[in-house]
Design an enzyme around this catalytic site. Sequence first.
Site, PDB file in Angstrom:
ATOM      1  N   GLU A 200      53.360 -23.757 -60.047  1.00 46.65           N
ATOM      2  CA  GLU A 200      53.131 -24.761 -61.079  1.00 46.65           C
ATOM      3  C   GLU A 200      51.669 -24.724 -61.488  1.00 46.65           C
ATOM      4  O   GLU A 200      50.842 -24.061 -60.863  1.00 46.65           O
ATOM      5  CB  GLU A 200      53.539 -26.159 -60.584  1.00 46.65           C
ATOM      6  CG  GLU A 200      52.761 -26.659 -59.391  1.00 46.65           C
ATOM      7  CD  GLU A 200      53.354 -27.927 -58.775  1.00 46.65           C
ATOM      8  OE1 GLU A 200      54.552 -28.201 -58.965  1.00 46.65           O
ATOM      9  OE2 GLU A 200      52.599 -28.638 -58.109  1.00 46.65           O
ATOM     10  N   GLU A 275      54.961 -39.218 -54.583  1.00 44.24           N
ATOM     11  CA  GLU A 275      53.577 -38.771 -54.725  1.00 44.24           C
ATOM     12  C   GLU A 275      53.338 -38.177 -56.118  1.00 44.24           C
ATOM     13  O   GLU A 275      54.153 -37.400 -56.608  1.00 44.24           O
ATOM     14  CB  GLU A 275      53.239 -37.711 -53.671  1.00 44.24           C
ATOM     15  CG  GLU A 275      53.329 -38.225 -52.244  1.00 44.24           C
ATOM     16  CD  GLU A 275      52.805 -37.219 -51.225  1.00 44.24           C
ATOM     17  OE1 GLU A 275      52.258 -37.669 -50.209  1.00 44.24           O
ATOM     18  OE2 GLU A 275      52.954 -35.997 -51.436  1.00 44.24           O
ATOM     19  N   GLU A 288      55.995 -34.809 -55.103  1.00 45.32           N
ATOM     20  CA  GLU A 288      57.118 -34.750 -54.175  1.00 45.32           C
ATOM     21  C   GLU A 288      57.441 -36.174 -53.743  1.00 45.32           C
ATOM     22  O   GLU A 288      56.664 -37.093 -53.965  1.00 45.32           O
ATOM     23  CB  GLU A 288      56.769 -33.909 -52.949  1.00 45.32           C
ATOM     24  CG  GLU A 288      55.657 -34.497 -52.098  1.00 45.32           C
ATOM     25  CD  GLU A 288      55.584 -33.882 -50.709  1.00 45.32           C
ATOM     26  OE1 GLU A 288      56.562 -33.225 -50.297  1.00 45.32           O
ATOM     27  OE2 GLU A 288      54.570 -34.079 -50.027  1.00 45.32           O
ATOM     28  N   ASN A 290      58.377 -38.327 -50.300  1.00 51.41           N
ATOM     29  CA  ASN A 290      58.482 -38.331 -48.841  1.00 51.41           C
ATOM     30  C   ASN A 290      59.490 -39.394 -48.441  1.00 51.41           C
ATOM     31  O   ASN A 290      59.311 -40.577 -48.723  1.00 51.41           O
ATOM     32  CB  ASN A 290      57.125 -38.598 -48.199  1.00 51.41           C
ATOM     33  CG  ASN A 290      56.161 -37.436 -48.416  1.00 51.41           C
ATOM     34  OD1 ASN A 290      56.584 -36.283 -48.513  1.00 51.41           O
ATOM     35  ND2 ASN A 290      54.891 -37.727 -48.513  1.00 51.41           N
TER      36      ASN A 290
HETATM   37  P1  ADP Z   1      51.721 -38.746 -45.294  1.00 53.67           P
HETATM   38  O1  ADP Z   1      52.408 -37.732 -46.161  1.00 53.67           O
HETATM   39  O2  ADP Z   1      52.594 -39.695 -44.584  1.00 53.67           O
HETATM   40  O3  ADP Z   1      50.594 -39.375 -45.949  1.00 53.67           O
HETATM   41  P2  ADP Z   1      50.570 -36.491 -44.071  1.00 53.67           P
HETATM   42  O4  ADP Z   1      51.196 -35.668 -45.130  1.00 53.67           O
HETATM   43  O5  ADP Z   1      49.104 -36.451 -43.892  1.00 53.67           O
HETATM   44  O6  ADP Z   1      51.040 -37.988 -44.144  1.00 53.67           O
HETATM   45  O7  ADP Z   1      51.164 -36.137 -42.657  1.00 53.67           O
HETATM   46  C1  ADP Z   1      52.502 -36.263 -42.423  1.00 53.67           C
HETATM   47  C2  ADP Z   1      52.930 -34.993 -41.839  1.00 53.67           C
HETATM   48  O8  ADP Z   1      51.981 -34.547 -40.860  1.00 53.67           O
HETATM   49  C3  ADP Z   1      54.199 -35.155 -41.123  1.00 53.67           C
HETATM   50  O9  ADP Z   1      55.302 -34.919 -41.944  1.00 53.67           O
HETATM   51  C4  ADP Z   1      54.029 -34.152 -40.001  1.00 53.67           C
HETATM   52  O10 ADP Z   1      54.297 -32.857 -40.450  1.00 53.67           O
HETATM   53  C5  ADP Z   1      52.587 -34.237 -39.658  1.00 53.67           C
HETATM   54  N1  ADP Z   1      52.222 -35.277 -38.680  1.00 53.67           N
HETATM   55  C6  ADP Z   1      51.215 -36.147 -38.824  1.00 53.67           C
HETATM   56  N2  ADP Z   1      51.123 -36.937 -37.758  1.00 53.67           N
HETATM   57  C7  ADP Z   1      52.094 -36.604 -36.910  1.00 53.67           C
HETATM   58  C8  ADP Z   1      52.509 -37.089 -35.627  1.00 53.67           C
HETATM   59  N3  ADP Z   1      51.923 -38.103 -34.990  1.00 53.67           N
HETATM   60  N4  ADP Z   1      53.543 -36.499 -35.079  1.00 53.67           N
HETATM   61  C9  ADP Z   1      54.140 -35.484 -35.695  1.00 53.67           C
HETATM   62  N5  ADP Z   1      53.805 -35.002 -36.868  1.00 53.67           N
HETATM   63  C10 ADP Z   1      52.787 -35.538 -37.493  1.00 53.67           C
HETATM   64  P1  ADP Z   2      52.726 -31.489 -49.003  1.00 58.32           P
HETATM   65  O1  ADP Z   2      54.203 -31.475 -48.932  1.00 58.32           O
HETATM   66  O2  ADP Z   2      52.127 -30.436 -48.144  1.00 58.32           O
HETATM   67  O3  ADP Z   2      52.173 -32.847 -48.807  1.00 58.32           O
HETATM   68  P2  ADP Z   2      52.135 -31.781 -51.838  1.00 58.32           P
HETATM   69  O4  ADP Z   2      52.897 -31.113 -52.911  1.00 58.32           O
HETATM   70  O5  ADP Z   2      52.374 -33.228 -51.642  1.00 58.32           O
HETATM   71  O6  ADP Z   2      52.366 -30.993 -50.491  1.00 58.32           O
HETATM   72  O7  ADP Z   2      50.591 -31.533 -52.116  1.00 58.32           O
HETATM   73  C1  ADP Z   2      49.579 -31.878 -51.187  1.00 58.32           C
HETATM   74  C2  ADP Z   2      48.226 -31.964 -51.883  1.00 58.32           C
HETATM   75  O8  ADP Z   2      47.903 -30.734 -52.559  1.00 58.32           O
HETATM   76  C3  ADP Z   2      48.172 -32.991 -52.985  1.00 58.32           C
HETATM   77  O9  ADP Z   2      47.842 -34.259 -52.489  1.00 58.32           O
HETATM   78  C4  ADP Z   2      47.100 -32.439 -53.905  1.00 58.32           C
HETATM   79  O10 ADP Z   2      45.820 -32.748 -53.388  1.00 58.32           O
HETATM   80  C5  ADP Z   2      47.275 -30.955 -53.808  1.00 58.32           C
HETATM   81  N1  ADP Z   2      48.118 -30.420 -54.895  1.00 58.32           N
HETATM   82  C6  ADP Z   2      49.453 -30.165 -54.834  1.00 58.32           C
HETATM   83  N2  ADP Z   2      49.913 -29.661 -55.981  1.00 58.32           N
HETATM   84  C7  ADP Z   2      48.862 -29.593 -56.831  1.00 58.32           C
HETATM   85  C8  ADP Z   2      48.684 -29.144 -58.190  1.00 58.32           C
HETATM   86  N3  ADP Z   2      49.686 -28.660 -58.906  1.00 58.32           N
HETATM   87  N4  ADP Z   2      47.451 -29.231 -58.722  1.00 58.32           N
HETATM   88  C9  ADP Z   2      46.410 -29.695 -58.005  1.00 58.32           C
HETATM   89  N5  ADP Z   2      46.509 -30.117 -56.735  1.00 58.32           N
HETATM   90  C10 ADP Z   2      47.720 -30.076 -56.145  1.00 58.32           C
HETATM   91 MG    MG Z   3      52.597 -34.486 -49.953  1.00 60.16          MG
END
Ligand code: ADP
Ligand code: ADP
Ligand code: MG
Length: 684
Positions: A200, A275, A288, A290
Amino acid sequence: MFGKILIANRGEIACRVMKTARRMGIRTVAVYSDADRDALHVRMADEAVHVGPSPAAQSYIAIDRILDAVRKSGAEAVHPGYGFLSERAEFARALDDAGVVFIGPPVAAIEAMGDKITSKKLAAEAGVSTVPGFMGLIHDAEEAVRIARQIGHPVMIKASAGGGGKGMRIARSDAEVREGFQSSRNEAAASFGDDRIFIEKFIESPRHIEIQVLGDRHGNIIHLGERECSIQRRNQKVIEEAPSPFLDPETRAAMGAQAVALARAVGYHSAGTVEFIVDRDRNFYFLEMNTRLQVEHPVTELVTGLDLVELMIRVAAGEALPFGQEDVRLDGWAIECRLYAEDPYRNFLPSTGRLVRYRPPEEIRTPRAVIRNDTGVEEGGEISMFYDPMIAKLCSWGPDRAAAIAVMRGALDAFEVEGIGHNLPFCQVVMDHPRFVAGDLSTAFIAEEFPDGFAGVVPPPAVLADLARGAAVMRRAVVARERAISGRMAHHTAPAPDRWVVTLAGQAFTVDLGEEEPGGAVLTRSWPGNRPPTAEEAAAEPVHVAVDWLPGRSLARIALGGAGDGTRDYLVKVGLMTEGFRLRWRGADLAAMVRTPRAAELAALMPERTPPDTSRLLLCPMPGILVSIAVEAGQEVEEGQPLATVEAMKMENILRAERRGRVARINAAPGDSLAVDAVIMEFE
Ligand code: ADP
Ligand code: ADP
Ligand code: MG
């Protein structure tokens, strides 16, 4: 309502869920691995079931073992927390089959949203704005190059099964697309066992803003406003807040409506998060969803006054939401700092070891300020390498953003963590950063503001001068104590001098101390350098310095006030050194040496002790296991070339050459367990 629930998680989130369950009169069951036998979440629970060895694959995410524990304990429902099994549709389905309630969304919603390609398509169909890009699967690097050109560089290459910031690459040219496609695919295959890739548009310096949604099993779906999570390091959140300093009511309402529409499209119930990234013009794009409780949910709780875990449990038990969208009120401002066992001075590498000291600030709840600390560890506990390095979530609330920042600063100042490397000083520096204070955030904030990593800060001269006065007062207390203990021994009975020279951060200050006044404050005069005062300096208005500290204590409050210049207040972490103190304050780590003028003069003549030259050594940056060595003795290496891989805290860390050179000797072998600073190899 349920009589007993099992929490299929560990650490802070297990403890947090139990707190609410207990308040609701529900009995709690913990599960634990070998490494967690003595963990806080085990002792907090009414009962606990051992589920296996330390690696999560054999305990916390082994579905059959968790199901056994559910059966054994007779729990009627399971809260999965976040991470681990929380987004595994297979787990939710197995519980359904066993007649146990999953405290989370329906299986179909987890499935639909667990895949980034599917969820993006669904979102587009539900009228949600998505990041421009190609919503299909990409099969090879040349196809990736073609599609990236159509979208226009830069692009983001992503794993459809991705999560936790993994399997993602930015590409700004054809060559980078080819390379990024391959490395994303490899990482996705290794991390998720699924190598499907899509592309993307990369949105430059966006903000990450997400909407909390909440639904019940009766078709009611609402949102609870947003959280801004733009302070990220390598796509991982570090500091979050609610509301976002960037959203206006119209954008908030539009994002909320789209999030609710998406939740409705997948028949959602329970808590979930949609998000978005938001560009400078407040265009927002779906990233995405969650399908679980989010790490940073406390900031939403603090501004809405709701307990999300309680609502999840009630919804799971079949209750309808007790309020509607129009009842949701956002009040004040909340900030969360994630405390990670990651050493900012060592490029944020995971740090393991014993928590020699762990003293969080006191939790408070007043109409003007809230401090909340969600934690899963205790003093004396071990931070192992098996699990996530997050050890606590420190949250603050205030009536407005400035107040929330001020409360957070105070809470960070009072938070004592020793024994492991951690990011507290980094969080302190962010709280003081003018760009953060102004709310001028983006996901590139850390990369832009700390391009060379984090090396701590040196406070401004006026602060150094204040700390010097405080250190002199403390030094006098130490000398007085020493004298009292050693009794009449001749060389200790010389009167405590009242003129001291304090050196810190390469600067010297002379401090004259007066008598202690009733109430404990000391009148001080101070000037820069080690010299007698000028006539003007000698006649200057003295400054009152009150130091709330006794030898042996690790926190000192230094309050200074003079005629007309108000009161300045510092909460400082104190360590004793010979002839002085280690003072830590707001990301600064200072050795404050306090000597008589004569001793300071002599000390200034002593050659500086230079640290040993380690530039020719590859040192192990954290305790861990050496997985592999990528070079051999005699080999030439280029800057950035991988040298060795060390596994620590479930992460493989590649150690790279800092400059070009030739390997002289290799001192460790794969399989070795290494301590911090173990010499892995030497260079010529
Ligand atoms: P959120 O999306 O809830 O803001 P993050 O993306 O930073 O949080 O972290 C969530 C992901 O990180 C979980 O889906 C997992 O993969 C990993 N993670 C973070 N903390 C833990 C934990 N205490 N135990 C297991 N996995 C964790
Ligand atoms: P995850 O499942 O690992 O949390 P996300 O798709 O939620 O993945 O993206 C995690 C972070 O990556 C976002 O919070 C943002 O900072 C960055 N990001 C993701 N996609 C883009 C994009 N298309 N352009 C700029 N930043 C992005
Ligand atoms: Mg994310």
